[in-house]
Design a protein around this motif. Structure first.
Motif, mmCIF file in Angstrom:
data_model
loop_
_atom_site.group_PDB
_atom_site.id
_atom_site.type_symbol
_atom_site.label_atom_id
_atom_site.label_comp_id
_atom_site.label_asym_id
_atom_site.label_seq_id
_atom_site.Cartn_x
_atom_site.Cartn_y
_atom_site.Cartn_z
ATOM 1 N N TYR A 1 0.779 -1.175 0.116
ATOM 2 C CA TYR A 1 -0.029 -0.050 -0.159
ATOM 3 C C TYR A 1 0.795 1.164 -0.026
ATOM 4 O O TYR A 1 1.900 1.591 0.855
ATOM 5 C CB TYR A 1 -0.795 -0.161 1.405
ATOM 6 N N LEU B 1 -5.920 3.306 -6.432
ATOM 7 C CA LEU B 1 -7.289 2.814 -5.771
ATOM 8 C C LEU B 1 -7.877 4.496 -5.633
ATOM 9 O O LEU B 1 -7.357 5.214 -4.989
ATOM 10 C CB LEU B 1 -7.006 2.326 -4.674
ATOM 11 N N ALA B 2 -9.198 4.717 -6.339
ATOM 12 C CA ALA B 2 -9.963 5.947 -6.134
ATOM 13 C C ALA B 2 -10.975 5.617 -5.165
ATOM 14 O O ALA B 2 -10.672 5.184 -3.918
ATOM 15 C CB ALA B 2 -10.433 6.170 -7.403
ATOM 16 N N ASP C 1 -2.937 4.423 -3.480
ATOM 17 C CA ASP C 1 -4.384 5.202 -2.989
ATOM 18 C C ASP C 1 -4.330 6.629 -3.276
ATOM 19 O O ASP C 1 -3.357 7.428 -2.852
ATOM 20 C CB ASP C 1 -4.338 5.031 -1.283
ATOM 21 N N ASN D 1 -6.568 8.728 -2.462
ATOM 22 C CA ASN D 1 -7.477 9.409 -1.480
ATOM 23 C C ASN D 1 -6.951 10.735 -0.868
ATOM 24 O O ASN D 1 -7.669 11.505 -0.284
ATOM 25 C CB ASN D 1 -8.266 8.276 -0.717
ATOM 26 N N GLN E 1 0.398 -2.661 8.228
ATOM 27 C CA GLN E 1 0.589 -1.091 8.181
ATOM 28 C C GLN E 1 0.142 -0.752 9.750
ATOM 29 O O GLN E 1 -0.915 -1.393 10.271
ATOM 30 C CB GLN E 1 0.055 -0.175 7.348
ATOM 31 N N VAL F 1 -2.778 -4.967 4.834
ATOM 32 C CA VAL F 1 -3.176 -3.987 3.979
ATOM 33 C C VAL F 1 -4.654 -4.446 3.504
ATOM 34 O O VAL F 1 -5.548 -3.763 3.283
ATOM 35 C CB VAL F 1 -2.201 -3.695 2.774
ATOM 36 N N LEU G 1 -10.447 -0.109 2.619
ATOM 37 C CA LEU G 1 -9.370 -1.004 3.471
ATOM 38 C C LEU G 1 -9.399 -0.349 4.810
ATOM 39 O O LEU G 1 -9.343 0.872 5.169
ATOM 40 C CB LEU G 1 -8.090 -0.942 2.837
ATOM 41 N N VAL H 1 -6.748 0.257 6.457
ATOM 42 C CA VAL H 1 -5.578 1.250 6.606
ATOM 43 C C VAL H 1 -6.141 2.521 5.849
ATOM 44 O O VAL H 1 -5.508 3.736 6.095
ATOM 45 C CB VAL H 1 -4.528 0.952 5.608
ATOM 46 N N GLN H 2 -7.263 2.515 5.020
ATOM 47 C CA GLN H 2 -7.660 3.731 4.815
ATOM 48 C C GLN H 2 -8.404 4.580 5.727
ATOM 49 O O GLN H 2 -8.871 5.708 5.469
ATOM 50 C CB GLN H 2 -8.707 3.803 3.569
#
Ligand SMILES: Cc1cc2nc3c(=O)[nH]c(=O)nc-3n(C[C@H](O)[C@H](O)[C@H](O)COP(=O)(O)OP(=O)(O)OC[C@H]3O[C@@H](n4cnc5c(N)ncnc54)[C@H](O)[C@@H]3O)c2cc1C
Ligand code: FES
Ligand code: FES
Lengths: 281, 159
Positions: free
Chosen positions: A8, A31-32, A53, A55, B5, B22, B66, B68-69
């Motif tokens: 990631y 990744l949107a 990512d 974002n 992470q 992840v 995710l 992690v997001q």
């Protein structure tokens, strides 16, 4: 199933993101909103090594007017577009289409850039972009380049975008006072992908001039119906014979069926959505 | 070897620190790592809505993000909705109107209903149905769920 093991990266600038994407050694995928990529990873249809990512890229989250152009960053989410006064006023065709895209929780995450890059033939956004003659701005380490929507969408999940490119933004011509727009789709359930749908723009409607009629959900890509456009050109608004002629001039040989909906049914549904969209313009 | 992470997020008002693979999605993280099994997992494809929860004030699919997001985010699951008046009202209304049978869809239904009411949604059955169209219920036939949401709006006590 669960997503594959992945690495990631969460770049903070577009420059960092495209540098990561240009890494030939590893299979990187942006990744949107994740509203298509996450299901695809769960189904193992997508197995990137590294997720990039997008974002955190505030640079890609903007809607602005520059002269006669409305410029929309790729990370703008559907919900933001739905609530945007600028979009409602200047890109009304998009506002007509957005309530048909998925459901609220999906619209809260899904992005215009993700839908554009994905190029699902049943999706609303690609058809809207094509009907409006929008321009897609792609960016890579070598800089930006502009691609017309006509050239961008090339097949099922196929676009003119290179592996090392991101969709940066999309430029829409602001609607003029004379222009009119129509949108209609038939789906099994509100928010589902369309069985057949159409996005229409016209320079004027009485008489009809400068039409762009784009079907979605009926072929391998947003499908322009130039025969139907020609059949309507010059005739008056709601002229029944002209509409009938347009319905009979669909590019039926380019239609493809899908699970549960045959080509013949799609052609019939396309005639229906075209008429309804035209009458409501 | 799983790629992991470190993350820190606030779940229902409580700060959580964890090291997560992840590939772990948010709802699996909440269920398996945090122990909050209220959010349900049906399809993992965004279709059923059972995993719908709130991240930074917005209703999202927990299976399509995710973990992690969610680093640095505020997350509210069904276990935390009673902190808000509208959450408590919906819980009560769901019981009063028999808006659940097996209860599998309920956490997602409540999350989507909270969003609808907080956005000032009207007491209009068609609009409520449209807003909840992304949440599947295999038991109730939806009628009683719409009844419950209507009753909360009609009492006019939205947060
Ligand atoms: C239940 C459900 C119903 C849905 N219904 C509809 C519907 O009716 N109509 C519809 O159109 N869509 C629908 N969708 C899909 C949704 O609109 C997706 O959000 C959208 O197609 C993809 O956008 P995203 O931002 O989520 O992209 P992601 O899922 O994050 O990415 C999609 C693809 O695009 C690539 N990508 C994303 N952003 C960029 C970029 N800036 N540059 C280059 N590549 C990029 C990714 O690598 C990936 O391959 C639905 C989804 C769900 C879960
Ligand atoms: S489990 Fe997330 S939508 Fe079904
Ligand atoms: S109560 Fe059983 S799925 Fe809704």
């Amino acid at each position: 199933m669960k997503a594959p093991d992945i690495l990631y990266e969460c770049p903070q600038t577009v420059a960092e993101a495209v540098a990561l994407l240009s890494d030939d050694g590893r299979f990187c995928q942006p990744l949107a909103g994740g509203q298509s990529l996450m299901p695809m990873m769960h189904l193992r249809l997508a197995q990137p090594e590294v997720l990039i990512d997008l974002n955190a890229l505030a640079e890609l989250d903007f809607i602005e007017q520059v002269d006669d152009t409305i410029h929309v960053g790729s990370m703008v989410r559907y919900t933001t577009l739905l609530n945007s006064e600028l979009i409602r006023r200047h890109v009304p065709l998009m506002s007509l289409s957005l309530p048909h895209v998925a459901h609220s929780a999906v619209r809260n995450r899904g992005t215009i850039g993700g839908s554009t890059a994905l190029a699902d033939p049943a999706a609303e956004m690609p058809a809207v972009l094509k009907a409006l003659n929008a321009v897609i701005v792609a960016v890579s380490q070598s800089g930006p380049r502009e691609i017309s929507a006509d050239d961008f969408f090339q097949g099922i999940y196929e676009t003119a975008l290179g592996d090392d490119e991101l969709v940066h933004s999309i430029k829409f011509p602001a609607a003029t006072d004379q222009q009119r727009f129509g949108f209609y789709e038939l789906a099994r359930r509100h928010g589902d992908y369309a069985m057949a749908g159409v996005a229409v723009s016209a320079q004027s409607i009485n008489p009809y001039t400068g039409l762009r009629i784009i079907f979605f959900g009926v072929a391998d890509q947003p499908l322009r119906a130039t025969g139907a456009e020609a059949a309507l050109e010059g005739s008056m608004f709601k002229d029944e014979p002209a509409i009938l002629e347009a319905q009979n001039a669909l590019p039926a040989d380019e239609f493809t069926g899908d699970v549960g909906v045959s080509v013949d049914t799609k052609v019939q549904l396309a005639k229906v959505v075209l008429k309804r969209a035209l009458l409501a313009m | 070897m799983a790629q992991t992470q470190d993350i820190e997020l606030v779940v229902n008002g409580e700060t959580i620190q964890a090291s997560v693979p992840v590939r772990t999605n948010l709802v699996d993280f909440l269920r398996d790592h945090v122990g909050l099994t209220g959010s349900h997992v049906g399809c993992e494809q965004g279709v059923c809505g059972a995993c719908t929860l709130e991240v930074d004030g917005v209703a999202v699919r927990g299976c399509l993000m995710l973990a992690v997001q969610a680093n640095g985010s505020q997350v509210t699951t069904i276990e935390g909705v009673s902190a808000k008046l509208v959450g408590r009202q919906l819980q009560r209304a769901f019981v009063e109107h028999n808006a659940l049978q097996c209860g599998f869809c309920t956490p997602g239904m409540i999350a989507s209903s909270i969003e609808y009411i907080e956005q000032g949604g009207a007491s209009d059955r068609a609009a409520i149905r449209e807003h909840l169209s992304g949440n599947y219920c295999r038991c109730t036939g939806y009628q009683s769920i719409v009844d419950a949401v209507v009753s909360v709006i009609d009492k006019g006590a939205a947060a």
